[in-house]
Design a protein around this motif. Structure first.
Motif, short mmCIF file in Angstrom:
data_model
loop_
_atom_site.label_atom_id
_atom_site.label_comp_id
_atom_site.label_asym_id
_atom_site.label_seq_id
_atom_site.Cartn_x
_atom_site.Cartn_y
_atom_site.Cartn_z
N TYR A 141 -7.38 3.77 -8.73
CA TYR A 141 -8.13 2.96 -7.62
C TYR A 141 -9.50 2.34 -7.81
N HIS B 284 -0.07 -2.21 6.18
CA HIS B 284 -0.64 -3.40 5.49
C HIS B 284 0.31 -4.62 5.19
N MET C 30 0.80 -1.15 0.03
CA MET C 30 0.20 0.02 0.14
C MET C 30 0.90 1.34 0.08
N GLY D 162 -6.38 2.24 3.44
CA GLY D 162 -6.31 0.92 3.01
C GLY D 162 -7.51 0.07 3.68
N THR E 162 -5.07 -4.62 7.23
CA THR E 162 -4.53 -3.19 7.30
C THR E 162 -4.80 -2.86 8.65
N HIS F 122 -5.83 -5.07 -2.98
CA HIS F 122 -5.53 -4.60 -1.61
C HIS F 122 -6.21 -5.73 -0.80
#
Length: 560
Positions: free
Chosen positions: A145, A486, A1, A276, A521, A91
């Motif tokens: 993202y 993360h 991240m 995150g 995270t 993620h």
């Protein structure tokens, strides 16, 4: 991240965003293969009355949703049509025997060069809820993202009241984006590595900022609901560094999931979400609302010493009422949700302590009861020499640098996973990352005079199937602040956290080994302006031969 191209801090405050996604997506069949194509391209985007050309996926900002069920295989072809190198990180996805698909550039893959493509291929195992994807090179994550929506297996039920099936939303991506003013700095090809850790706030009081946001675009940041319905809101903190307080005026939320893992439900008026992190909450709408329009607001939690952006951002929750019952209130007259002070560490610690795994027969918490390897990692800020012909704003003209055990990551020339499997690691990385600080000191007391950090591409080697305990100790070097962390490709159990220096004799008996929250995270919190900071203890099992990435300063742990 975070960036894999900078030897200094992995996170900088350049952008703030929170997604809210209503549970409307449907998947056709469980255990299927779902194909997506991501075209990386420039596109003109207008936000807050300003238009800029930014790097996007398929011309969308935020990017397209990935929707799948638990057990599905997901294949994404990424085609790079811009001049920047690109890689995409998924993620929170558990990369079990699919480390090549994790995405951090120069760690699990070489970046995708201009005109080239890369196919990511992974299977979603034991996860359901909300995650997200983002670029993992340079500062492209600021605009690249989007959400990952993971539905339960076909015919599987939720362990909480079933949300309303349908809802309306104005966003192209299936949700609503709350964001700050986008600055010109955000769209530079290369971020300023010499700048301080925080950008200054706009010189405008909170009410002025919200009104300006409303007048420009708040009607495009609107979620529509009906009375006496239950909605599942999917919240994602896509900020680079800001932990966020979030609230909906005059409404209570029920937290039911964190990082795609169900948790014991609890109610709250205010949420805290670290960069995150993802959180699913249930919103039960009112039978007779006093107004048809309510503000949703978010602003940062910050304890660092530097200047920071304390902008409050807002969106609208609007009730769909019969025309004769509509209660229209001017936007400028709406009540702003009451949020904690920007440095409310006690509130953050109390909120974090409420998360617990379900720990039942259907969703067990398989917490390791014994540990094979222990690590003690100090995390914090230090300094590095300022590059030639540049002006740096760190202490005494140096550059700020994030570090773990005083080691700041140096970008390799070959992807670490490639070097490992090709047995050509000489000159690429070393396996001597310190398990404990090389020079212990009073981490919560007066910091040492020498704030310089060492740089290197160093890994920790772990035996296969080993159980690891990591103590994360915040430090007061260059000011105590909260640090997001993360773990790529894995989840971990948060078995303890607290203030002050970790005590290896007194603290372990207080670990929660029964129902600790399972996350990917976490924020290593600080004690605000007080001279003590927090420790955080996580546990993880190394299941397969891949690379684990502790992404604060991108320290890597290799599983042997």
């Amino acid at each position: 991240m975070g960036s894999s191209t900078l030897p200094s801090a992995t996170f900088l405050v350049l952008f703030l965003a929170v997604f809210l996604f209503f549970g409307t997506a449907t998947a056709q069949q469980s255990g299927t293969t779902r194909h997506y194509k991501f075209n990386i391209q420039l596109h003109n985007v207008t936000r807050l009355c300003k238009t800029k050309s930014i790097i996007t996926v398929n011309g969308k900002f935020p990017g397209p949703r990935i929707v799948a069920r638990e057990g599905d295989r997901v294949v994404i072809k990424v085609v790079n049509n811009v001049s920047n190198n690109v890689s995409i990180h998924w993620h929170g996805i558990r990369q079990l025997l699919s480390g090549w698909a994790d995405g951090p550039a120069f760690v699990t893959q070489c970046p995708i060069q201009s005109g080239q493509s890369y196919v990511y291929n992974f299977t979603i195992i034991g996860q359901r809820g909300t995650l997200f994807w983002h670029a993992h090179i340079s500062w492209l994550r600021a605009t690249l993202y989007g959400p990952i929506v993971i539905l339960p297996k076909k015919n599987a039920s939720y362990p909480f009241p079933k949300p309303t099936k349908k809802s309306q939303s104005s966003s192209e991506s299936g949700g609503m984006l709350i964001q700050r003013q986008l600055s010109a700095r955000l769209f530079r090809r290369e971020a300023d590595q010499t700048s301080p850790m925080h950008t200054p706030s706009m010189d405008c009081p909170v009410h002025c900022i919200i009104v300006r946001l409303m007048l420009c675009c708040c009607r495009n940041l609107q979620a529509e609901v009906k009375p006496v319905k239950t909605y599942l809101l999917r919240l994602i903190n896509a900020a680079l560094n800001d932990e966020l307080f979030f609230s909906i005026s005059n409404h209570t939320l029920t937290v039911v999931e964190a990082d795609a893992i169900y948790v014991k439900p609890f109610e709250t008026d205010i949420l805290v979400i670290a960069p995150g992190q993802t959180t699913n909450v249930l919103l039960r709408t009112k039978p007779n609302p006093t107004n048809s329009t309510f503000l949703m607001a978010a602003r940062p939690y910050s304890t660092g010493q530097g200047t920071f952006d304390n902008t409050t951002v807002a969106g609208i929750l609007e009730y769909k009422l019969p025309s004769q019952k509509a209660l229209n209130t001017p936007i400028t007259s709406l009540q702003i949700p009451t949020l904690p002070p920007i440095n409310a560490t006690s509130f953050v610690a109390n909120f974090s302590s409420k998360f617990r795994s379900l720990a039942n027969a259907q969703f067990p918490a398989n917490v390791p009861q014994t540990v094979d390897k222990k690590f003690f990692f100090t995390v914090g800020l230090g300094s590095s020499p300022c590059p030639k012909n540049q002006t740096c704003q760190g202490p005494n003209g140096t550059k700020f640098a994030a570090s773990v055990n005083n080691i700041s990551f140096t970008n390799p020339t070959t992807a670490l996973l490639q070097a490992y499997f090709s047995r050509r690691s000489n000159g690429i990385y070393t396996t001597d990352f310190p398990s404990f600080p090389l020079m212990p000191f009073n981490y919560t007391g007066t910091p040492p005079n020498n704030t310089g950090v060492a740089n290197g591409t160093k890994l920790v080697v772990l035996p296969f199937n080993s159980t690891v305990e990591v103590v994360l100790q915040d430090t007061s070097i260059l000011g105590a602040e909260s640090h997001p962390l993360h773990l790529h490709g894995y989840n971990f159990f948060v078995v303890g956290q607290g203030f002050g220096n970790f005590d290896p004799q007194k603290d372990p008996p207080n670990f929660n080994l029964v129902d600790p929250v399972e996350r990917n995270t976490i924020g290593v919190p600080s004690e605000g302006g007080l001279p003590s900071v927090s420790g955080l203890i996580i546990q993880v099992r190394a299941f397969h031969v891949e690379i684990l990435v502790l992404c604060f300063s991108c320290t890597s742990i290799k599983v042997k």
